[in-house]
Design an enzyme around this catalytic site. Structure first.
Site, PDB file in Angstrom:
ATOM      1  N   SER A  18       0.824  -1.209   0.000  1.00  0.00           N
ATOM      2  CA  SER A  18       0.000   0.000   0.000  1.00  0.00           C
ATOM      3  C   SER A  18       0.856   1.256   0.000  1.00  0.00           C
ATOM      4  O   SER A  18       0.331   2.362   0.033  1.00  0.00           O
ATOM      5  CB  SER A  18      -0.907  -0.004   1.239  1.00  0.00           C
ATOM      6  OG  SER A  18      -0.144  -0.199   2.409  1.00  0.00           O
ATOM      7  N   ASN A  31      -1.314  -2.842  13.466  1.00  0.00           N
ATOM      8  CA  ASN A  31      -2.779  -2.743  13.497  1.00  0.00           C
ATOM      9  C   ASN A  31      -3.251  -1.503  14.266  1.00  0.00           C
ATOM     10  O   ASN A  31      -4.119  -0.770  13.798  1.00  0.00           O
ATOM     11  CB  ASN A  31      -3.387  -4.006  14.114  1.00  0.00           C
ATOM     12  CG  ASN A  31      -3.066  -5.241  13.298  1.00  0.00           C
ATOM     13  OD1 ASN A  31      -2.540  -5.134  12.189  1.00  0.00           O
ATOM     14  ND2 ASN A  31      -3.366  -6.418  13.836  1.00  0.00           N
ATOM     15  N   THR A  62     -41.819  24.522  -7.381  1.00  0.00           N
ATOM     16  CA  THR A  62     -42.006  23.166  -6.867  1.00  0.00           C
ATOM     17  C   THR A  62     -42.314  22.342  -8.103  1.00  0.00           C
ATOM     18  O   THR A  62     -42.954  22.851  -9.039  1.00  0.00           O
ATOM     19  CB  THR A  62     -43.165  23.084  -5.853  1.00  0.00           C
ATOM     20  OG1 THR A  62     -44.368  23.498  -6.498  1.00  0.00           O
ATOM     21  CG2 THR A  62     -42.930  23.961  -4.629  1.00  0.00           C
ATOM     22  N   HIS A  63     -41.833  21.136  -8.154  1.00  0.00           N
ATOM     23  CA  HIS A  63     -41.967  20.296  -9.361  1.00  0.00           C
ATOM     24  C   HIS A  63     -41.354  20.974 -10.583  1.00  0.00           C
ATOM     25  O   HIS A  63     -41.750  20.702 -11.712  1.00  0.00           O
ATOM     26  CB  HIS A  63     -43.432  19.953  -9.647  1.00  0.00           C
ATOM     27  CG  HIS A  63     -44.199  19.520  -8.432  1.00  0.00           C
ATOM     28  ND1 HIS A  63     -44.286  18.202  -8.037  1.00  0.00           N
ATOM     29  CD2 HIS A  63     -44.876  20.236  -7.504  1.00  0.00           C
ATOM     30  CE1 HIS A  63     -45.011  18.131  -6.929  1.00  0.00           C
ATOM     31  NE2 HIS A  63     -45.371  19.349  -6.572  1.00  0.00           N
ATOM     32  N   SER A  97     -16.908  24.875 -26.873  1.00  0.00           N
ATOM     33  CA  SER A  97     -17.100  23.623 -27.592  1.00  0.00           C
ATOM     34  C   SER A  97     -16.156  23.621 -28.784  1.00  0.00           C
ATOM     35  O   SER A  97     -15.863  24.671 -29.349  1.00  0.00           O
ATOM     36  CB  SER A  97     -18.552  23.539 -28.070  1.00  0.00           C
ATOM     37  OG  SER A  97     -18.629  22.737 -29.227  1.00  0.00           O
ATOM     38  N   LYS A 121     -20.770  28.326 -27.835  1.00  0.00           N
ATOM     39  CA  LYS A 121     -21.019  27.678 -26.546  1.00  0.00           C
ATOM     40  C   LYS A 121     -20.092  28.118 -25.422  1.00  0.00           C
ATOM     41  O   LYS A 121     -18.915  28.351 -25.622  1.00  0.00           O
ATOM     42  CB  LYS A 121     -20.855  26.161 -26.704  1.00  0.00           C
ATOM     43  CG  LYS A 121     -21.880  25.565 -27.638  1.00  0.00           C
ATOM     44  CD  LYS A 121     -23.106  25.125 -26.913  1.00  0.00           C
ATOM     45  CE  LYS A 121     -22.878  23.750 -26.351  1.00  0.00           C
ATOM     46  NZ  LYS A 121     -24.088  23.263 -25.725  1.00  0.00           N
ATOM     47  N   ASN A 168     -19.847  26.271 -21.810  1.00  0.00           N
ATOM     48  CA  ASN A 168     -20.446  25.169 -21.040  1.00  0.00           C
ATOM     49  C   ASN A 168     -20.064  25.241 -19.567  1.00  0.00           C
ATOM     50  O   ASN A 168     -18.912  25.530 -19.237  1.00  0.00           O
ATOM     51  CB  ASN A 168     -20.002  23.828 -21.627  1.00  0.00           C
ATOM     52  CG  ASN A 168     -20.521  23.637 -23.042  1.00  0.00           C
ATOM     53  OD1 ASN A 168     -21.611  24.109 -23.374  1.00  0.00           O
ATOM     54  ND2 ASN A 168     -19.738  22.984 -23.872  1.00  0.00           N
ATOM     55  N   GLU A 188     -21.027  20.954 -13.686  1.00  0.00           N
ATOM     56  CA  GLU A 188     -21.363  19.618 -14.203  1.00  0.00           C
ATOM     57  C   GLU A 188     -20.439  18.553 -13.610  1.00  0.00           C
ATOM     58  O   GLU A 188     -20.875  17.467 -13.227  1.00  0.00           O
ATOM     59  CB  GLU A 188     -21.256  19.595 -15.726  1.00  0.00           C
ATOM     60  CG  GLU A 188     -22.387  20.329 -16.418  1.00  0.00           C
ATOM     61  CD  GLU A 188     -22.168  20.392 -17.917  1.00  0.00           C
ATOM     62  OE1 GLU A 188     -22.920  19.742 -18.634  1.00  0.00           O
ATOM     63  OE2 GLU A 188     -21.231  21.079 -18.371  1.00  0.00           O
ATOM     64  N   TYR A 219      -8.551  -7.133  13.499  1.00  0.00           N
ATOM     65  CA  TYR A 219      -8.022  -6.563  12.256  1.00  0.00           C
ATOM     66  C   TYR A 219      -8.006  -7.598  11.148  1.00  0.00           C
ATOM     67  O   TYR A 219      -7.656  -8.755  11.357  1.00  0.00           O
ATOM     68  CB  TYR A 219      -6.594  -6.034  12.472  1.00  0.00           C
ATOM     69  CG  TYR A 219      -5.979  -5.531  11.181  1.00  0.00           C
ATOM     70  CD1 TYR A 219      -6.208  -4.229  10.751  1.00  0.00           C
ATOM     71  CD2 TYR A 219      -5.218  -6.373  10.379  1.00  0.00           C
ATOM     72  CE1 TYR A 219      -5.685  -3.774   9.549  1.00  0.00           C
ATOM     73  CE2 TYR A 219      -4.693  -5.924   9.170  1.00  0.00           C
ATOM     74  CZ  TYR A 219      -4.937  -4.626   8.764  1.00  0.00           C
ATOM     75  OH  TYR A 219      -4.432  -4.184   7.574  1.00  0.00           O
ATOM     76  N   GLN A 237      -6.925  -2.442   4.718  1.00  0.00           N
ATOM     77  CA  GLN A 237      -5.976  -1.648   3.940  1.00  0.00           C
ATOM     78  C   GLN A 237      -6.701  -0.943   2.779  1.00  0.00           C
ATOM     79  O   GLN A 237      -6.236   0.070   2.272  1.00  0.00           O
ATOM     80  CB  GLN A 237      -4.859  -2.557   3.417  1.00  0.00           C
ATOM     81  CG  GLN A 237      -3.774  -1.823   2.659  1.00  0.00           C
ATOM     82  CD  GLN A 237      -2.529  -2.669   2.511  1.00  0.00           C
ATOM     83  OE1 GLN A 237      -1.815  -2.924   3.480  1.00  0.00           O
ATOM     84  NE2 GLN A 237      -2.267  -3.142   1.304  1.00  0.00           N
ATOM     85  N   LYS A 289      -8.132   3.067   2.463  1.00  0.00           N
ATOM     86  CA  LYS A 289      -7.398   4.322   2.251  1.00  0.00           C
ATOM     87  C   LYS A 289      -7.724   5.032   0.957  1.00  0.00           C
ATOM     88  O   LYS A 289      -8.022   6.234   0.952  1.00  0.00           O
ATOM     89  CB  LYS A 289      -5.907   4.066   2.368  1.00  0.00           C
ATOM     90  CG  LYS A 289      -5.577   3.707   3.786  1.00  0.00           C
ATOM     91  CD  LYS A 289      -4.179   3.354   4.029  1.00  0.00           C
ATOM     92  CE  LYS A 289      -4.117   2.679   5.380  1.00  0.00           C
ATOM     93  NZ  LYS A 289      -4.941   1.415   5.451  1.00  0.00           N
TER      94      LYS A 289
END
Ligand code: ARG
Length: 486
Positions: A39, A126, A171-172, A293, A299, A301, A306, A333, A338, A341
């Site tokens: 690791s 450990n 709403t919605h 773009s 464009k 973006n 995003e 353990y 391991q 991480k």
């Protein structure tokens, strides 16, 4: 080369991990297994915590008379040199030595001899690794809490300039009622405040010391665990050795808090993306957070929001990974741990970068020449207002007006539905219907109806605690300012 138990390896030869622990092994690990089990190339980022934990342990061992004063001095000297080597990039990390703990310890032994070999008395990797991860995570939580304050402050600053700016509340995703743009932004301030609280609450359970649990059952040496906890500024010690070395609930809890925080960022991202689209045109973000773009020259973006929305999936995935990692593990353990991480590290990295970039994208950056912040989001108040005027956002206000004139709410609701239908068929807003026409829907309607049909009237009327009336919003702004300054 088969391991030869007959000769004791010298410090310089302590280069492979089989040599680090035993004469029992009759053949070396294959390269594939070494790569699979090691690791070091990701856990080396724990090196500062590893050294801090070792120094606190060594200091306690000396105070308890378990190692000598000279051993402690040697360990401190060796660790100072290792620190300098790592910081300057000279330290040679060896895959053969599996992880950060064995790499640091082997180098220490190479530098200071027997004292280095005494460091591991009363300790196991450990409890060592559990301590390192907790120490490291504690520091990261503090950084994240700071970034969350900065993001909240950025939102508060933009909100302060936009208390009177009105946009449609949805709403919605259908136009519902007009709201103050500041009020809308302060909803996110509440979310990020709770995120910070969750982080700091999780910190209480992160900041406990496993060291002294040893491999799993405690140790035969007279350790002073409380002393080590104090040295490391931890809030206490893990009270059960089996639990201390094996549970990673603190990491799961942190990742859950991080996931929620990313979900809040993702909701905000979704709104920024909508607001920036040509159909809304409510805001602009600075060009440096957007890309063009390669094919469509017009464009711009919203790549940053995003990506933040996308990265939310990644962090939630880490939560699933960690929680699943834990679920089948018997005490105590297991090497499975391991695998905690990489998801944890990536969660921290992703969250920190995201919070940093959002604070700047929303609030702007301080121009060192003027001391003023520049380049945050810019608001198109006219576009917001026009959108709020489009969807009969004040229909509820007309119903409330009729209720105040004595109608039962359900009847008022029905009356206003007829009025909206008529306005729609003429292609006008409720406020644009002549008084005589409105009175046709109910005789109780009088000239003062136009006060409640305006966007400002609608906002001002929502003057309950937590409502969108500018007076309420200003109270909330003052509260957040005071809280964030504290
Ligand atoms: N690299 C290991 C980890 O991350 C350290 C603990 C290893 N302990 C052991 N008994 N093999 O968990």
């Amino acid at each position: 080369m088969p391991h030869t138990p007959a000769s004791q390896p010298s410090h310089d030869q302590l280069a492979t991990k089989a040599q680090a622990w035993s004469a029992l092994f009759s053949e070396p690990m294959s390269d594939l297994v070494k790569r699979y089990t090691s690791s070091v190339f990701f856990d080396k980022r724990l090196w500062q915590a590893d050294i801090a934990g070792s120094l606190a342990h060594a200091e306690m061992l000396a105070a308890q008379g378990i190692i000598g004063a000279q051993d402690l001095a040697d360990i401190q000297r060796g660790m100072a040199q290792i620190t300098q080597e790592i910081e300057s990039g000279q330290f040679e990390w060896k895959l053969d030595l599996e992880d950060v703990h064995l790499n640091v310890e082997a180098r220490l032994t190479q530098l200071v001899g027997d004292a280095g070999k005494r460091l591991h008395t009363g300790r196991s990797r450990n409890d060592q690794v559990a301590t390192d991860v907790r120490l490291w995570l504690r520091g990261e939580i503090d950084l994240i809490a700071g970034l969350l304050s900065e993001l909240q402050l950025a939102l508060v600053e933009v909100a302060e300039r936009n208390v009177e700016v009105i946009l449609p509340g949805f709403t919605h995703l259908q136009v519902a009622q007009p709201v103050s743009f500041a009020h809308h932004l302060l909803a996110y301030v509440e979310m990020f405040r709770r995120d910070a609280e969750r982080m700091l609450d999780a910190r209480k359970r992160v900041n406990l010391l496993p060291l002294g649990s040893a491999a799993l059952a405690g140790t035969t040496y007279p350790l002073d665990r409380e002393r080590v906890a104090r040295t490391l500024a931890m809030d206490g010690v893990c009270q059960n050795s089996l639990d201390g070395v094996s549970d990673r609930d603190f990491a799961i809890e942190f990742t859950a808090a991080a996931s929620l925080c990313m979900v809040h960022v993702s909701r905000l991202s979704e709104e920024l993306i909508l607001w920036m689209s040509q159909n809304f045109g409510f805001i602009r973000i600075a060009d440096r957070f957007t890309t063009g773009s390669s094919i469509m020259p017009q464009k711009k973006n919203p790549d940053v929001p995003e990506l933040a929305r996308g990265k939310t999936g990644r962090v939630v995935g880490h939560l699933m990974g960690l929680i699943t990692l834990m679920k089948g593990q018997p005490l105590a353990y297991n090497k499975d741990n391991q695998e905690d991480k990489e998801p944890l590290f990536d969660t921290v990295d992703t969250l920190k970068d995201t919070l940093r970039i959002f604070a700047e994208m929303i609030g702007g950056q301080v121009n060192p020449a003027t001391g003023a912040k520049e380049g945050g989001i810019s608001v198109n108040a006219e576009a917001m207002r026009a959108a709020a005027q489009k969807g009969y956002a004040t229909a509820t206000d007309l119903a409330d007006y009729l209720v105040k004139k004595g109608l039962p709410f359900r009847d008022a609701h029905e009356t206003v539905a007829h009025a909206v239908k008529a306005a729609q068929s003429h292609g006008v807003d409720l406020s644009e219907l002549p008084l005589a026409v409105l009175q046709g829907f109910h005789p109780a309607i009088e000239k003062d109806v136009f006060d409640c049909l305006s966007l400002e009237g609608s906002l001002n009327a929502r003057n309950t605690l937590g409502g969108t009336a500018p007076a309420q919003v200003r109270t909330q702004l003052a509260r957040h300012r005071a809280r964030l300054a504290a």
